[in-house]
Design a protein around this motif. Structure first.
Motif, short mmCIF file in Angstrom:
data_model
loop_
_atom_site.label_atom_id
_atom_site.label_comp_id
_atom_site.label_asym_id
_atom_site.label_seq_id
_atom_site.Cartn_x
_atom_site.Cartn_y
_atom_site.Cartn_z
N GLU A 135 0.85 -1.19 0.00
CA GLU A 135 0.00 0.00 0.00
C GLU A 135 0.89 1.24 0.00
N GLY A 136 0.59 2.19 -0.91
CA GLY A 136 1.41 3.40 -1.06
C GLY A 136 2.66 3.16 -1.89
N GLY A 137 2.87 1.94 -2.31
CA GLY A 137 4.04 1.58 -3.12
C GLY A 137 3.61 0.80 -4.34
N GLY A 138 4.47 -0.10 -4.78
CA GLY A 138 4.14 -0.88 -5.95
C GLY A 138 5.24 -1.82 -6.35
N LEU A 139 5.06 -2.42 -7.50
CA LEU A 139 6.02 -3.35 -8.08
C LEU A 139 6.33 -2.92 -9.51
N VAL A 140 7.60 -2.97 -9.88
CA VAL A 140 7.99 -2.78 -11.27
C VAL A 140 8.18 -4.17 -11.86
N LEU A 141 7.38 -4.49 -12.86
CA LEU A 141 7.46 -5.79 -13.53
C LEU A 141 8.21 -5.57 -14.83
N ALA A 142 9.54 -5.60 -14.73
CA ALA A 142 10.41 -5.22 -15.83
C ALA A 142 10.15 -6.03 -17.11
N ASP A 143 9.98 -7.33 -16.98
CA ASP A 143 9.79 -8.17 -18.17
C ASP A 143 8.50 -7.84 -18.92
N GLN A 174 -0.50 0.33 -5.58
CA GLN A 174 -1.67 0.26 -4.71
C GLN A 174 -1.73 1.59 -3.96
N PRO A 175 -2.29 2.62 -4.60
CA PRO A 175 -2.33 3.95 -3.97
C PRO A 175 -3.07 3.97 -2.64
N LYS A 176 -4.18 3.22 -2.53
CA LYS A 176 -4.96 3.08 -1.30
C LYS A 176 -5.24 1.60 -1.12
N ALA A 177 -5.54 1.22 0.10
CA ALA A 177 -5.83 -0.19 0.39
C ALA A 177 -6.89 -0.73 -0.56
N GLY A 178 -6.55 -1.80 -1.27
CA GLY A 178 -7.48 -2.47 -2.16
C GLY A 178 -7.67 -1.83 -3.53
N GLU A 179 -6.99 -0.71 -3.80
CA GLU A 179 -7.08 -0.03 -5.10
C GLU A 179 -5.78 -0.26 -5.86
N PHE A 180 -5.86 -0.92 -7.01
CA PHE A 180 -4.67 -1.24 -7.79
C PHE A 180 -4.70 -0.53 -9.12
N LYS A 181 -3.56 -0.02 -9.53
CA LYS A 181 -3.41 0.69 -10.81
C LYS A 181 -2.20 0.10 -11.52
N ALA A 182 -2.16 0.27 -12.83
CA ALA A 182 -1.01 -0.19 -13.61
C ALA A 182 -0.70 0.83 -14.70
#
Length: 150
Positions: free
Chosen positions: A67-75, A82-90
């Motif tokens: 939450e407040g962070g994220g993952l870089v999926l390089a491949d 996940q800007p807020k709990a349960g909200e996912f963006k890409a």
């Protein structure tokens, strides 16, 4: 120009081209992802075989996106936040300034390590230059704890 001088110039050009290509490869490798950084983000492999564009395999598990962070999926060229709990963006993980891969994601901000452009983790909008265009959004689906490209 004599034949021997012409050959010397030709060999010199080859050396310059070879050195330039090697330098470019080194520079691109340096811009690539790493593992976990201190900014609340990871550069990770996919959570399954393939990616969302290939048969709907998961990009990541929701539990792996802080939450407040994220993952870089390089491949896959994707950053999942996940800007807020349960909200996912890409978004595309390619910085709109000069194409470097973004790396750090912390406190709602995505950072490019090349020239320190920053982007809002909820919208992809630029929050600090030199980038002037937002990160393109990627459509995702969140189901059963898995995140896939739509």
């Amino acid at each position: 120009m004599s034949a021997s001088q012409e050959n010397q110039v030709h060999v010199g050009r080859r050396a310059v081209v070879a050195a330039g290509a090697t330098g470019l490869a080194v520079a691109l490798t340096a811009c690539g992802g790493g593992s976990k950084d201190s900014g609340g983000s990871d550069t990770v492999e996919p959570a399954g075989e393939g990616n969302g564009a290939n048969g709907g395999a998961p990009l990541a598990r929701t539990a792996d996106v802080p939450e407040g962070g994220g993952l870089v999926l390089a491949d896959q060229g994707v950053v999942v936040t996940q800007p807020k709990a349960g909200e996912f963006k890409a978004f595309s993980s390619k910085c709109t300034h000069q194409g470097c891969a973004v790396k750090g994601i912390a406190d709602g901000v995505i950072t490019c390590p090349c020239h320190n452009s920053t982007f809002d983790a909820a919208t992809g909008e630029v929050t600090g230059g030199p980038a002037t265009m937002p990160l393109p959004e990627k459509q995702i689906r969140v189901e059963g704890g898995s995140i896939t490209l739509a």
